[in-house]
Motif scaffolding. Structure first.
Motif, short mmCIF file in Angstrom:
data_model
loop_
_atom_site.label_atom_id
_atom_site.label_comp_id
_atom_site.label_asym_id
_atom_site.label_seq_id
_atom_site.Cartn_x
_atom_site.Cartn_y
_atom_site.Cartn_z
N GLY A 34 0.74 -1.22 -0.03
CA GLY A 34 -0.01 -0.07 -0.04
C GLY A 34 0.77 1.15 0.11
O GLY A 34 1.92 1.36 0.40
N TRP A 35 0.28 2.17 -0.31
CA TRP A 35 0.81 3.65 -0.27
C TRP A 35 -0.02 4.31 0.84
O TRP A 35 -1.39 4.32 0.83
CB TRP A 35 0.74 4.44 -1.71
N TYR A 36 0.81 5.12 1.77
CA TYR A 36 0.22 5.78 2.68
C TYR A 36 0.45 7.00 2.58
O TYR A 36 1.48 7.25 2.19
CB TYR A 36 0.59 5.32 3.98
N ARG A 37 -0.12 8.41 3.30
CA ARG A 37 0.25 9.39 3.54
C ARG A 37 0.01 9.84 4.82
O ARG A 37 -0.96 9.62 5.42
CB ARG A 37 -0.12 10.26 2.32
N GLN A 38 1.00 10.82 5.03
CA GLN A 38 0.63 11.62 6.36
C GLN A 38 0.86 13.04 6.13
O GLN A 38 1.81 13.70 5.87
CB GLN A 38 1.81 11.08 7.36
N LEU A 46 -4.02 5.00 4.83
CA LEU A 46 -3.75 4.22 3.47
C LEU A 46 -4.75 4.75 2.46
O LEU A 46 -5.69 5.17 2.62
CB LEU A 46 -4.12 2.98 3.99
N VAL A 47 -4.06 5.38 1.36
CA VAL A 47 -4.75 5.74 0.47
C VAL A 47 -4.83 4.79 -0.91
O VAL A 47 -5.78 5.10 -1.50
CB VAL A 47 -3.92 7.32 -0.09
N ALA A 48 -4.08 3.73 -1.05
CA ALA A 48 -4.26 2.89 -2.21
C ALA A 48 -3.46 1.57 -1.55
O ALA A 48 -2.53 1.53 -1.07
CB ALA A 48 -3.56 3.30 -3.47
N ASN A 55 -5.33 -6.82 -7.60
CA ASN A 55 -6.46 -6.03 -7.40
C ASN A 55 -6.20 -4.94 -6.58
O ASN A 55 -5.28 -4.84 -5.59
CB ASN A 55 -7.56 -7.11 -6.55
N VAL A 56 -6.92 -3.76 -6.93
CA VAL A 56 -6.60 -2.54 -6.46
C VAL A 56 -7.71 -1.77 -5.37
O VAL A 56 -8.98 -2.20 -5.68
CB VAL A 56 -6.03 -1.64 -7.36
N LYS A 57 -7.30 -1.03 -4.46
CA LYS A 57 -8.35 -0.36 -3.87
C LYS A 57 -7.98 0.90 -3.49
O LYS A 57 -6.70 1.30 -3.41
CB LYS A 57 -8.73 -0.92 -2.49
N TYR A 58 -8.94 2.03 -3.36
CA TYR A 58 -8.26 3.34 -3.14
C TYR A 58 -9.13 4.02 -2.01
O TYR A 58 -10.39 3.85 -1.78
CB TYR A 58 -8.41 4.24 -4.42
N ALA A 59 -8.60 5.03 -1.36
CA ALA A 59 -9.43 5.98 -0.27
C ALA A 59 -10.40 6.61 -1.40
O ALA A 59 -9.91 7.05 -2.31
CB ALA A 59 -8.52 6.57 0.51
N ASP A 60 -11.57 7.07 -0.73
CA ASP A 60 -12.37 7.84 -1.50
C ASP A 60 -11.68 9.06 -1.99
O ASP A 60 -12.23 9.69 -3.02
CB ASP A 60 -13.62 8.00 -0.71
N SER A 61 -10.80 9.69 -1.11
CA SER A 61 -10.58 10.85 -1.29
C SER A 61 -9.26 10.85 -2.54
O SER A 61 -9.31 12.08 -3.27
CB SER A 61 -9.55 11.49 -0.20
N VAL A 62 -8.85 9.72 -2.87
CA VAL A 62 -8.30 9.80 -4.21
C VAL A 62 -8.47 9.15 -5.38
O VAL A 62 -8.07 8.91 -6.48
CB VAL A 62 -6.80 9.21 -3.89
N SER A 83 -4.26 15.16 -11.35
CA SER A 83 -5.33 16.09 -10.79
C SER A 83 -5.10 16.27 -9.52
O SER A 83 -6.05 16.34 -8.53
CB SER A 83 -6.69 15.60 -10.98
N LEU A 84 -3.76 16.42 -9.16
CA LEU A 84 -3.36 16.56 -7.64
C LEU A 84 -4.16 18.02 -7.10
O LEU A 84 -4.37 19.03 -7.74
CB LEU A 84 -1.99 16.95 -7.54
N LYS A 85 -4.49 18.03 -5.91
CA LYS A 85 -4.87 19.11 -5.28
C LYS A 85 -4.10 19.60 -3.93
O LYS A 85 -3.52 18.71 -3.57
CB LYS A 85 -6.44 18.60 -4.48
N PRO A 86 -4.09 20.74 -3.39
CA PRO A 86 -3.40 21.38 -2.25
C PRO A 86 -3.69 20.11 -1.02
O PRO A 86 -2.63 20.05 -0.31
CB PRO A 86 -4.03 22.62 -2.05
N GLU A 87 -4.75 19.55 -0.93
CA GLU A 87 -5.03 18.62 0.23
C GLU A 87 -4.28 17.47 -0.08
O GLU A 87 -4.36 16.48 0.91
CB GLU A 87 -6.53 18.41 0.55
#
Length: 113
Positions: A34-38, A46-48, A55-62, A83-87
């Motif tokens: 997984g890829w995480y972000r802090q 966990l974002v992906a 098989n893949v899964k994503y957080a709703d935010s990404v 489509s990166l966002k400041p958040e």
């Protein structure tokens, strides 16, 4: 085990980045990775994730903007971010999802508005 993330940087909103994570002393092919972000001041999330069969899964935010992939031969996973966002500004890390290893240093992603 050593996980080394790279590919971060400063990008304008709407831009793209591709992150890489290479593992040593760990065969990523057998793990759910997984890829995480802090985000500063917040808990790591966990974002992906990508399973052994792809098989893949994503957080709703990404969802719809990020894409995770893996190259088992190179023992590397990737995160294509569009489509990166400041958040999305955060330090990004990779790790196994169900059997966490020592965290790497991460790679900083900064998205300016």
């Amino acid at each position: 085990v050593q996980l080394v993330e790279s590919g971060g940087g400063l990008v304008q909103a709407g831009g793209s980045l591709r992150l890489s994570c290479t593992a040593s002393k760990m065969r990523i092919a057998i793990y759910l990775m997984g890829w995480y972000r802090q985000i500063s001041g917040e808990e790591r999330e966990l974002v992906a994730s990508i399973g052994q069969t792809g098989n893949v899964k994503y957080a709703d935010s990404v969802k719809g903007r990020f894409s995770i992939s893996r190259d088992n031969a190179d023992n590397t996973i990737f995160l294509q971010m569009s489509s990166l966002k400041p958040e999305d500004t955060a330090v990004y890390y990779c790790n196994a999802v169900r059997s966490l290893k020592s965290w790497g240093k991460g790679t900083q992603v900064t998205v300016s508005s």
